[in-house]
Scaffold this motif. Sequence first.
Motif, PDB file in Angstrom:
ATOM      1  N   VAL A 194      -9.612   1.829  -1.321  1.00 37.94           N
ATOM      2  CA  VAL A 194      -8.709   0.695  -1.117  1.00 37.94           C
ATOM      3  C   VAL A 194      -7.329   1.129  -0.617  1.00 37.94           C
ATOM      4  O   VAL A 194      -6.765   0.501   0.281  1.00 37.94           O
ATOM      5  CB  VAL A 194      -8.572  -0.107  -2.425  1.00 37.94           C
ATOM      6  CG1 VAL A 194      -7.480  -1.164  -2.311  1.00 37.94           C
ATOM      7  CG2 VAL A 194      -9.902  -0.769  -2.778  1.00 37.94           C
ATOM      8  N   VAL A 195      -6.770   2.193  -1.205  1.00 34.12           N
ATOM      9  CA  VAL A 195      -5.401   2.583  -0.840  1.00 34.12           C
ATOM     10  C   VAL A 195      -5.293   3.954  -0.201  1.00 34.12           C
ATOM     11  O   VAL A 195      -4.239   4.306   0.327  1.00 34.12           O
ATOM     12  CB  VAL A 195      -4.456   2.539  -2.069  1.00 34.12           C
ATOM     13  CG1 VAL A 195      -4.258   1.123  -2.532  1.00 34.12           C
ATOM     14  CG2 VAL A 195      -4.979   3.403  -3.203  1.00 34.12           C
ATOM     15  N   GLY A 196      -6.363   4.760  -0.246  1.00 33.67           N
ATOM     16  CA  GLY A 196      -6.333   6.074   0.387  1.00 33.67           C
ATOM     17  C   GLY A 196      -5.793   7.163  -0.513  1.00 33.67           C
ATOM     18  O   GLY A 196      -5.125   6.911  -1.521  1.00 33.67           O
ATOM     19  N   ARG A 197      -6.046   8.393  -0.130  1.00 33.16           N
ATOM     20  CA  ARG A 197      -5.656   9.549  -0.938  1.00 33.16           C
ATOM     21  C   ARG A 197      -4.149   9.761  -0.983  1.00 33.16           C
ATOM     22  O   ARG A 197      -3.624  10.392  -1.892  1.00 33.16           O
ATOM     23  CB  ARG A 197      -6.336  10.809  -0.394  1.00 33.16           C
ATOM     24  CG  ARG A 197      -7.822  10.866  -0.664  1.00 33.16           C
ATOM     25  CD  ARG A 197      -8.463  12.103  -0.008  1.00 33.16           C
ATOM     26  NE  ARG A 197      -7.822  13.339  -0.413  1.00 33.16           N
ATOM     27  CZ  ARG A 197      -8.077  13.991  -1.538  1.00 33.16           C
ATOM     28  NH1 ARG A 197      -8.966  13.503  -2.398  1.00 33.16           N
ATOM     29  NH2 ARG A 197      -7.455  15.117  -1.823  1.00 33.16           N
ATOM     30  N   GLU A 198      -3.441   9.226  -0.001  1.00 26.86           N
ATOM     31  CA  GLU A 198      -1.985   9.448   0.047  1.00 26.86           C
ATOM     32  C   GLU A 198      -1.205   8.456  -0.804  1.00 26.86           C
ATOM     33  O   GLU A 198       0.024   8.527  -0.860  1.00 26.86           O
ATOM     34  CB  GLU A 198      -1.502   9.392   1.497  1.00 26.86           C
ATOM     35  CG  GLU A 198      -2.067  10.492   2.381  1.00 26.86           C
ATOM     36  CD  GLU A 198      -1.857  11.875   1.773  1.00 26.86           C
ATOM     37  OE1 GLU A 198      -0.707  12.178   1.398  1.00 26.86           O
ATOM     38  OE2 GLU A 198      -2.835  12.639   1.676  1.00 26.86           O
ATOM     39  N   THR A 246      -0.149  -6.338   3.159  1.00 28.70           N
ATOM     40  CA  THR A 246      -0.872  -5.211   2.577  1.00 28.70           C
ATOM     41  C   THR A 246      -0.463  -5.082   1.117  1.00 28.70           C
ATOM     42  O   THR A 246       0.724  -4.892   0.825  1.00 28.70           O
ATOM     43  CB  THR A 246      -0.547  -3.890   3.309  1.00 28.70           C
ATOM     44  OG1 THR A 246      -0.921  -4.010   4.681  1.00 28.70           O
ATOM     45  CG2 THR A 246      -1.296  -2.721   2.673  1.00 28.70           C
ATOM     46  N   PRO A 247      -1.401  -5.212   0.188  1.00 23.23           N
ATOM     47  CA  PRO A 247      -1.035  -5.100  -1.233  1.00 23.23           C
ATOM     48  C   PRO A 247      -0.434  -3.732  -1.536  1.00 23.23           C
ATOM     49  O   PRO A 247      -1.043  -2.704  -1.221  1.00 23.23           O
ATOM     50  CB  PRO A 247      -2.376  -5.283  -1.952  1.00 23.23           C
ATOM     51  CG  PRO A 247      -3.243  -6.009  -0.976  1.00 23.23           C
ATOM     52  CD  PRO A 247      -2.831  -5.515   0.375  1.00 23.23           C
ATOM     53  N   PRO A 248       0.741  -3.686  -2.143  1.00 20.62           N
ATOM     54  CA  PRO A 248       1.370  -2.389  -2.393  1.00 20.62           C
ATOM     55  C   PRO A 248       0.937  -1.700  -3.664  1.00 20.62           C
ATOM     56  O   PRO A 248       1.053  -0.474  -3.779  1.00 20.62           O
ATOM     57  CB  PRO A 248       2.855  -2.741  -2.458  1.00 20.62           C
ATOM     58  CG  PRO A 248       2.870  -4.148  -2.967  1.00 20.62           C
ATOM     59  CD  PRO A 248       1.630  -4.812  -2.429  1.00 20.62           C
ATOM     60  N   ASP A 279       0.694   1.959  -2.614  1.00 19.21           N
ATOM     61  CA  ASP A 279       0.509   2.232  -1.188  1.00 19.21           C
ATOM     62  C   ASP A 279       1.891   2.442  -0.581  1.00 19.21           C
ATOM     63  O   ASP A 279       2.658   1.487  -0.408  1.00 19.21           O
ATOM     64  CB  ASP A 279      -0.205   1.058  -0.514  1.00 19.21           C
ATOM     65  CG  ASP A 279      -0.648   1.378   0.911  1.00 19.21           C
ATOM     66  OD1 ASP A 279       0.001   2.240   1.546  1.00 19.21           O
ATOM     67  OD2 ASP A 279      -1.616   0.762   1.391  1.00 19.21           O
ATOM     68  N   THR A 280       2.231   3.681  -0.265  1.00 18.21           N
ATOM     69  CA  THR A 280       3.583   4.006   0.201  1.00 18.21           C
ATOM     70  C   THR A 280       3.853   3.515   1.618  1.00 18.21           C
ATOM     71  O   THR A 280       4.993   3.582   2.081  1.00 18.21           O
ATOM     72  CB  THR A 280       3.818   5.523   0.127  1.00 18.21           C
ATOM     73  OG1 THR A 280       2.782   6.209   0.853  1.00 18.21           O
ATOM     74  CG2 THR A 280       3.795   6.001  -1.319  1.00 18.21           C
ATOM     75  N   ARG A 281       2.824   3.017   2.285  1.00 20.85           N
ATOM     76  CA  ARG A 281       3.044   2.459   3.626  1.00 20.85           C
ATOM     77  C   ARG A 281       3.769   1.119   3.540  1.00 20.85           C
ATOM     78  O   ARG A 281       4.356   0.664   4.519  1.00 20.85           O
ATOM     79  CB  ARG A 281       1.714   2.280   4.348  1.00 20.85           C
ATOM     80  CG  ARG A 281       0.984   3.597   4.629  1.00 20.85           C
ATOM     81  CD  ARG A 281      -0.421   3.337   5.126  1.00 20.85           C
ATOM     82  NE  ARG A 281      -1.239   2.659   4.108  1.00 20.85           N
ATOM     83  CZ  ARG A 281      -2.510   2.348   4.273  1.00 20.85           C
ATOM     84  NH1 ARG A 281      -3.136   2.663   5.401  1.00 20.85           N
ATOM     85  NH2 ARG A 281      -3.182   1.735   3.303  1.00 20.85           N
ATOM     86  N   VAL A 282       3.704   0.471   2.375  1.00 19.14           N
ATOM     87  CA  VAL A 282       4.395  -0.802   2.175  1.00 19.14           C
ATOM     88  C   VAL A 282       5.808  -0.498   1.682  1.00 19.14           C
ATOM     89  O   VAL A 282       5.997   0.090   0.618  1.00 19.14           O
ATOM     90  CB  VAL A 282       3.656  -1.685   1.156  1.00 19.14           C
ATOM     91  CG1 VAL A 282       4.367  -3.024   1.006  1.00 19.14           C
ATOM     92  CG2 VAL A 282       2.212  -1.893   1.582  1.00 19.14           C
ATOM     93  N   LYS A 283       6.782  -0.895   2.455  1.00 16.84           N
ATOM     94  CA  LYS A 283       8.181  -0.581   2.126  1.00 16.84           C
ATOM     95  C   LYS A 283       8.828  -1.703   1.327  1.00 16.84           C
ATOM     96  O   LYS A 283       8.386  -2.835   1.334  1.00 16.84           O
ATOM     97  CB  LYS A 283       8.976  -0.334   3.417  1.00 16.84           C
ATOM     98  CG  LYS A 283       8.382   0.735   4.325  1.00 16.84           C
ATOM     99  CD  LYS A 283       8.208   2.059   3.601  1.00 16.84           C
ATOM    100  CE  LYS A 283       7.588   3.130   4.519  1.00 16.84           C
ATOM    101  NZ  LYS A 283       7.370   4.403   3.794  1.00 16.84           N
TER     102      LYS A 283
END
Length: 441
Positions: free
Chosen positions: A224-228, A257-259, A361-365
């Motif tokens: 769902v959110v990836g290894r990172e 995108t759910p954080p 999810d660090t892609r969501v700021k």
Amino acid sequence: FFCCPDKEQPAMLVAVSGLLPLPSTLSADTTNLPQLLLRRASLPCMMVDAATKALLRREQDEAVARRAERERALLQPGTALVAKKQKGGRQSSGAGFGSGAAPAGKAASKKKGAKRPRQSASKAELAQRGSVLAKELQSSGVVRIDGALSAATADALRDFVDAERLRCEEEVEAGGRPSTDRFANLVLLSNRCDLLLPLQGPPLDAMQELLGEASALGSLLEEVVGREASFNELACLISEPGSKQQPLHPDTPYSPTPPLYAAFVALQDVDAEMGPTIYLPGTHTEAEHTAFYGGNLEVGRDTVGLRTNVVDEEYIASRPVKLGLLKKGDVALYNQQVLHCGGANESPDRVRRQFYISVRDTRVKGVQARASIRPALLGQLTLGAVRDELRELAAGGEARRFAALHAADMQAPDGDARHEALSHERVAAISAMDSARKAHE
């Protein structure tokens, strides 16, 4: 007296000396006022002592409780959150996909001819099943995984939590460290505790079963959110008899995108009297948040975390309710944009302990949610790094990054930031060495 008008609230006169109570006219829809007053109290023209702050906090809690009770009267009775049916699992034990994982710190046997622990499913099967759970998580915002934690591990962690809470309370009371190092703040704190846990012992054993290589939860989170994704929280919510129901809330505002995703793990069976977590499935969408916040989505983006929207009786009464009536070791994983709340523990003598972890999810700021994790661990690990470290432990290796972070966490606070910097440098160095070793392999 000081007049504190707000553009959407009537002006109120407040006794800042702490000698007089706040007006009794606070309604269920003005739970933000005490916090607004506290913010104004920080202005140079006002001096507010600890007693006044405690008074304001009490008034806020009473207003929040009134709102929660109003919502409670509107909510549908609710039914138990149920795990999705999945083929190929060990149905007789009720175990999830990770029941064969070895506890952290206990090396898997390497002797020739030793019988390896039975795994519940192949990686291909895990990927297929994870997709089923991921689709359900995307659709309803909450899923249940039965038997993700063994009964023995749950019992050991429950006993550890009780002992660690007492130890941390004594440490804080003795002035050994600030309470924020060991406890997180909560809405309606009375008879509740949010205990921040160390990265060792029973919590680590539980993480091995929950996030290890053969685990359903670990595989699902990675999908769902990836290894990172950042390993964001490691704590235990404790709800004692007498704790009141909280107001409905999402943990984070809506974003495409759910954080954040959190996994609540029952450390004992949870029945309706014990105040199970209440979920409103499907309320993680933009349309649902807009409706919940009275048509103004921006209300949900208030970085102070204040709840200024009017209770929409029709909206709340129309939404189906699912209850976290979990058995010991079961998990409820939810998108933290889903509306939910802690129930009231109305049992005579049963404490509800809910171990939890979360990933971000660090892609969501712009995520403002405060993480319930010890300061030394905050932002130091990714989901992938945690799973790699757990794999090393299960194979009989060393968890060097975990050990370094635990050492930093246990360091006595002395006001010298240099020690914290050195600890983080040590973690970074170990991480670099591990990356170089893996690249060489």
